[in-house]
Design an enzyme around this catalytic site. Structure first.
Site, short mmCIF file in Angstrom:
data_model
loop_
_atom_site.label_atom_id
_atom_site.label_comp_id
_atom_site.label_asym_id
_atom_site.label_seq_id
_atom_site.Cartn_x
_atom_site.Cartn_y
_atom_site.Cartn_z
N GLU A 320 1.05 -1.20 0.09
CA GLU A 320 -0.05 -0.01 0.07
C GLU A 320 0.84 1.25 -0.29
O GLU A 320 0.40 2.26 -0.69
CB GLU A 320 -0.97 0.03 1.00
N TYR A 405 -1.68 -8.23 -11.03
CA TYR A 405 -0.42 -8.51 -10.00
C TYR A 405 0.80 -8.95 -10.12
O TYR A 405 1.78 -8.68 -10.42
CB TYR A 405 -1.15 -9.09 -8.64
#
Ligand code: BES
Ligand code: ZN
Length: 628
Positions: A320, A405
């Site tokens: 994040e 991803y």
């Protein structure tokens, strides 16, 4: 981030995107955002000012959104905004000190996109003006979850949080809900007196708890990064520029678990250029938060399932944080380019983890990721396996498994290997500088890559090879398959123990990382006896584990093997967590084991009230699509 529950969506995509010929004649525009109604070629929003009351009883946000707008096309006289389940009380145009009511109407509602709001702005309104919209949200807002006290750690106060990515900001603010538009924002938020509001903006850790809070976000951000949470939330520092917000009951555990956040921030700056956002804080939410984390700027939202007590799951924090560069600073132009957010972030996450911890640990995570990728490649249809697939008018949230991803990360690792770490780091730092506060399409990325790396003399990679990654299915030749000696050893042990060649107590589990334990469990042969499973469960305490990823792995096995002795513990796991990744695959394994679809439905019915609507939606479509 669990994405396997969408065969219907995928089927729609297959249907609408068959052949190349079709693509050429049907005007598909890869640079267009198909997930917004807004007419961003005609009008742009520069700034948003919110004034909202947080009403826990009605489960509504109520107040005003003022949008500062620019007319880009002189002849355009109607603005289209995105909304979903919003009730509009009035729309007023403000310009040069004059106010005038504006005519507005809703268009037809679409399940994925919501409802367009058309607002008339006659030419006389001029080039720049403000729109003041009075509105309130509905308790069904797809972005907001309103938790009763029982679903919080403290059990005494309610808590509310938002999740705007990808297309949910429109369910709490009427706006141009597309990454094509960047806005600065400010907000005044009124809450019940005892509670604190935080936003993806400048949170002051020392703010007095008055029940009225002011926020400013001076950097322009895309709408999916608008975020708010309100609850009995307190702050503790982690480092000079970093800290954590959560309920008091989780504060100490969070401070321990996320102690390395400041070091991660400093390392990221050293590698990729200055962190441009002021503070970096975490907000640890109740278990129903549907994701591992969400990169809301200045304040990442985090699942409490990371609180394993040993810092073993903090790669999510590195992830994040990394989005502060890849995603928040340089943003995917549309959701079709999502790999530029998520793949690049996964790549940087691993790079940070290598420095803060060590390469062995990260290689373990890479191997686990690769295993999940191979599983996804079995189920995601071929045309969706490209990093930048054709993506149009269906949901943006669940279309590619973990492909953008992990395949994205592997692509960047391939480039790093080809050009060398130093050259590739320089390339990335200059990329972030060049495109800061802008958006990027896959094609522009390829052009920039070509200009800076591929076009150099004797380049080891040519454009065609790069385009194989972005446009073709599967994994191209030259992919570096992740390897980990630790995990190989764990897999070999699993075999040896299953064959009776080694005793459980002789396996050095105490020295195993959680990742090695996970790999051990995943490597057990399909025909392992229940007696052996019982021995393993008793020996390692799997059914009682505090590590959510180990629990996930174990209960997927429990469900697919129909090891019913652990079903009670499995249901406890399904009730303890609401993060999609931890529970959706367990339901799926139950539904797929040939006997337990009905049981899966019953367990879901018992648990669903505590789940976030996003998670409930994943599980529901998975169960609906399972074979009876
Ligand atoms: N931005 C994502 C979460 C997201 C993606 C929300 C798409 C809505 C639509 C976030 O950064 C993320 O990737 N979370 C992962 C973390 C993991 C890969 C380390 C998650 O929640 O599992
Ligand atoms: Zn991410």
């Amino acid at each position: 981030m669990y994405r396997k529950f969408v065969p219907v969506v995928i089927a729609l995509l297959v249907f609408s995107a068959c052949s190349k010929e079709v693509e050429e004649v049907d005007n598909y525009d890869p640079a267009r955002d198909y997930f917004t109604f807004s007419n961003t070629g005609q009008f742009a929003t520069d700034h948003l000012a919110l004034d909202l009351n947080v009403d826990f009883e009605a489960q509504e946000l109520r107040g005003f959104a003022m949008l500062s707008m620019r007319r880009l096309e002189p002849a355009a006289t109607e603005i289209v905004l995105d909304t979903r389940d919003l009730t509009i009380a009035s729309v007023v145009v403000l310009q040069d000190g004059n106010t005038a009511p504006a005519e507005y109407r809703f268009g037809d509602t679409d399940d994925t996109l919501g409802t367009p709001l058309y607002i008339a702005v006659p030419e006389a309104t001029g080039e720049q003006f403000d729109l003041m919209i009075e509105y309130h949200t509905s308790p069904q807002s797809t972005a907001l979850q309103w938790l009763p006290p029982e679903l919080t750690a403290g059990g005494k106060h309610p808590l509310m949080f938002s999740q705007s990515q990808a297309v949910h900001a429109r369910s709490w603010v009427p706006l141009q809900d597309t990454p094509a538009i960047r806005i600065t924002y400010e907000a005044t938020v009124r809450t019940p007196a005892a509670l604190l509001a935080v936003m993806s903006a400048n949170n002051d850790p020392l703010t007095p708890r008055t029940g009225e809070y002011h926020f400013e976000m001076p950097q322009p951000i895309p709408s999916y990064l608008l975020a708010i949470a309100v609850g009995n939330i307190y702050f503790a520092p982690l480092g000079e520029d970093t800290g954590v917000y959560t309920e008091p009951e989780l504060l100490d555990a969070s401070v321990f678990e996320f102690a390395d956040t400041q070091a991660m921030l400093e390392q990221a700056e050293a590698m990729f250029g200055p962190y441009d956002w002021g503070r970096y804080d975490l907000l640890v939410l109740p278990p129903s938060f549907p994701y591992g984390g969400m990169e809301n700027p200045r304040l990442s939202f985090i699942t409490p399932s990371l609180l394993a007590g040993d810092r073993s799951l903090v790669s999510v924090i590195a992830h994040e944080l990394a989005h502060s560069w890849s995603g928040n600073l340089v943003t995917n132009a549309t959701w079709r380019d999502g790999w530029l957010n998520e793949g690049m972030t996964s790549y940087i996450e691993s790079r940070l983890m290598e420095v803060i911890y060590d390469v062995k640990r990260v290689d373990e995570e890479r191997v686990l990721m690769y295993r999940e990728l191979l599983l996804d490649l079995e189920s995601v249809p071929e045309h969706m396996q490209a990093l930048a697939p054709r993506l149009d008018d269906t949901t943006s949230e669940d279309f590619q498994g973990t492909i953008h991803y992990s395949k994205g990360q592997l692509f960047l690792e391939y480039l790093e290997n080809a050009f060398g770490r130093e050259a590739f780091d320089q390339f990335l730092a200059s990329y972030f500088k060049e495109f800061a506060y802008g958006t990027i399409t896959t094609e522009r990325f390829l052009d920039y890559l070509e200009l800076n790396l591929l076009s150099q003399e004797d380049s080891p990679v040519n454009r065609e090879q790069a385009e194989q990654w972005t446009y073709q299915p599967g994994l191209p030749e030259g992919v570096a398959i992740p390897q980990s000696e630790n995990l190989d050893a764990a897999a070999a042990m699993a075999d040896a123990w299953a064959d009776g060649d080694v005793e459980l107590e002789d396996i050095p589990f105490a020295d195993y990382s959680p990742q090695a334990t996970i790999h051990f469990i995943n490597s057990l042969p399909a025909d392992l006896s229940f007696a052996k499973l019982a021995e393993l469960d008793a020996g390692l305490g799997l059914s009682e584990t505090r590590n959510a990823e180990i629990g996930r792995t174990w209960f997927i096995q429990v469900a697919s093997r129909r090891y019913t002795d652990a079903y009670e513990a499995m249901e406890a796991h399904l009730n303890r967590f609401g993060r999609g990744r931890l529970i959706a695959p367990v339901y799926r394994a139950l539904a797929a084991n040939g006997e337990d679809l009905e049981l899966a439905r019953e367990m879901f019915a018992r648990a669903r009230d505590a789940y976030h609507p996003i998670t409930a939606g994943w599980i529901e479509s998975g169960l609906a699509n399972a074979m009876d």
